[in-house]
Design an enzyme around this catalytic site. Sequence first.
Site, PDB file in Angstrom:
ATOM      1  CG  ASP A 213      -2.297   0.781   0.735  1.00 44.30           C
ATOM      2  OD1 ASP A 213      -2.064   1.800   0.799  1.00 44.30           O
ATOM      3  OD2 ASP A 213      -3.355   0.150   1.025  1.00 44.30           O
ATOM      4  CG  HIS A 237      -0.775   1.725  -3.434  1.00 45.69           C
ATOM      5  ND1 HIS A 237      -2.109   1.557  -2.800  1.00 45.69           N
ATOM      6  CD2 HIS A 237      -0.474   0.780  -3.964  1.00 45.69           C
ATOM      7  CE1 HIS A 237      -2.466   0.492  -3.364  1.00 45.69           C
ATOM      8  NE2 HIS A 237      -1.578   0.018  -4.112  1.00 45.69           N
TER       9      HIS A 237
END
Length: 396
Positions: A213, A237
């Site tokens: 993430d 991310h």
Amino acid sequence: MEVMLLIIFMAMVAPNHATDYDIMKFGAKADGKSDDSVAISNAWQEACKSTSPSKVIIPKGNYMVGPTKIQGPCQAPVTIQATGAQLVAPEDPQLFKSQNSWFQFQTINALTMIGGSFDGKGELAWKQNDCAKTGKCGSIPINLSLNKLTNTLLQDVQSIDSKQFHMNILGCLNLTLVGTKISAPDHSLNTDGIHIGRSSGVNISMADIKTGDDCVSIGDGSQQVNIEKVTCGPPGHGISIGSLGRYQNEEPVVGITVRNCTITSTMNGVRVKTWPGNPKPGVARTLHFEDININNVSTPILIDQEYCPYNHCTSKNPSTVKLSDISFKNIRGTSASQLAVQLKCSKGIPCENVELSDINFTYQGVNGSEALSECKNVQPKLSGQLFFQSCGEPAA
Ligand SMILES: *[C@@H]1O[C@H](CO)[C@@H](O)[C@H](O)[C@H]1NC(C)=O
Ligand SMILES: *[C@@H]1O[C@H](CO)[C@@H](O)[C@H](O)[C@H]1NC(C)=O
Ligand SMILES: *[C@@H]1O[C@H](CO)[C@@H](O)[C@H](O)[C@H]1NC(C)=O
Ligand SMILES: *[C@@H]1O[C@H](CO)[C@@H](O)[C@H](O)[C@H]1NC(C)=O
Ligand SMILES: *[C@@H]1O[C@H](CO)[C@@H](O)[C@H](O)[C@H]1NC(C)=O
Ligand SMILES: *[C@@H]1O[C@H](CO)[C@@H](O)[C@H](O)[C@H]1NC(C)=O
Ligand SMILES: *[C@@H]1O[C@H](CO)[C@@H](O)[C@H](O)[C@H]1NC(C)=O
């Protein structure tokens, strides 16, 4: 004369000489199988009671450790020396019922932690809980939480293979992380590398973060945060401010600087994200991103005030999180998608004072070789060399 000097010297040094608390003397086995958490907390409690600076020593070795609380306040500064120590979580997630994170550092002033590798054994917990399919990983408490720490340094701390792991920084003041290493696989959902919330004076430098993430995410109430010389991905991310505006009573985000970072093969580069239809107006200002290398990143620069993952937003009303004084400077590299810069500000409250300077992305793809930019509800101030002339218009 020399003896005299030596005595004087020793007298000067002695009061500050750290008392050592070696966890082996507190019954740690270091066999990788017996639970050494009691030895660690007992050594910690003794060190914490010491009225002069002290040290908890976790010697090089392999330790199986269950849920552990490292709790203050302490009488004097404490250092945890854990260079070469591998701390491994038990595989059974059931053992974590008692507390919602694996290692909790709480309410401590002047803590220093040097070294130590935290292996969350996430893969197994993840399989048992099927959270890849359901997206619900909440019951897997593999987590290093740093709560209410002041004047603290974590140096060369590593975290590996933790499903649902994040290093969660909450309510801290003057916290420095140097040389943090985080790795978790691409398929680990919601494993933000380092999350910061409601904290002030957090500096992160020389970190290397690969996770499923956000590499670093900065939540509400974060102020005076500096992120420097961090490498992100793959996977990941990118570095995010937000998401903001999902909950009631969010506090302002002020004074965030991200500088001299390299971001590789991640979904985003640097972004600010806010939910639409937020319950109360919010604020994020003085956000600076500069000197960032981008390699093969899908959206290198993104302001997204329509952030709504999995359609989870309750309202489509425009975001009322006010974004202002934001700069993107000297950010370059390769974009993995054609639309490299997206500034999607709220149509309720446009972004104010956004600056783009020396921005250049190249793109090679199915749709041609021209990187593009898009702006909504914002009129950025443009300067330096840009690969576009105004938002939406590629450079001639
Ligand atoms: C991680 O820690 C934070 C705060 O310390 C907590 O809110 C969260 O639930 C924890 N996550 C897990 C999976 O335990
Ligand atoms: C945090 O650091 C600043 C300066 O770096 C200092 O003025 C302040 O007193 C520190 N805060 C605490 C709680 O020690
Ligand atoms: C964080 O870095 C900034 C800028 O380099 C510096 O001014 C500040 O004192 C640092 N804070 C801490 C807690 O070390
Ligand atoms: C930071 O800048 C220095 C000097 O320009 C460069 O050598 C280094 O690779 C940069 N670090 C990152 C993480 O981008
Ligand atoms: C670019 O990034 C994607 C992941 O976003 C990855 O699958 C791909 O292998 C990367 N390409 C290169 C050339 O590194
Ligand atoms: C190429 O263009 C199409 C149509 O505009 C778009 O849907 C697609 O996402 C683009 N592909 C990439 C890799 O940017
Ligand atoms: C952007 O970078 C490419 C590749 O390095 C270079 O050829 C081009 O001149 C640059 N464009 C601008 C506007 O600086």
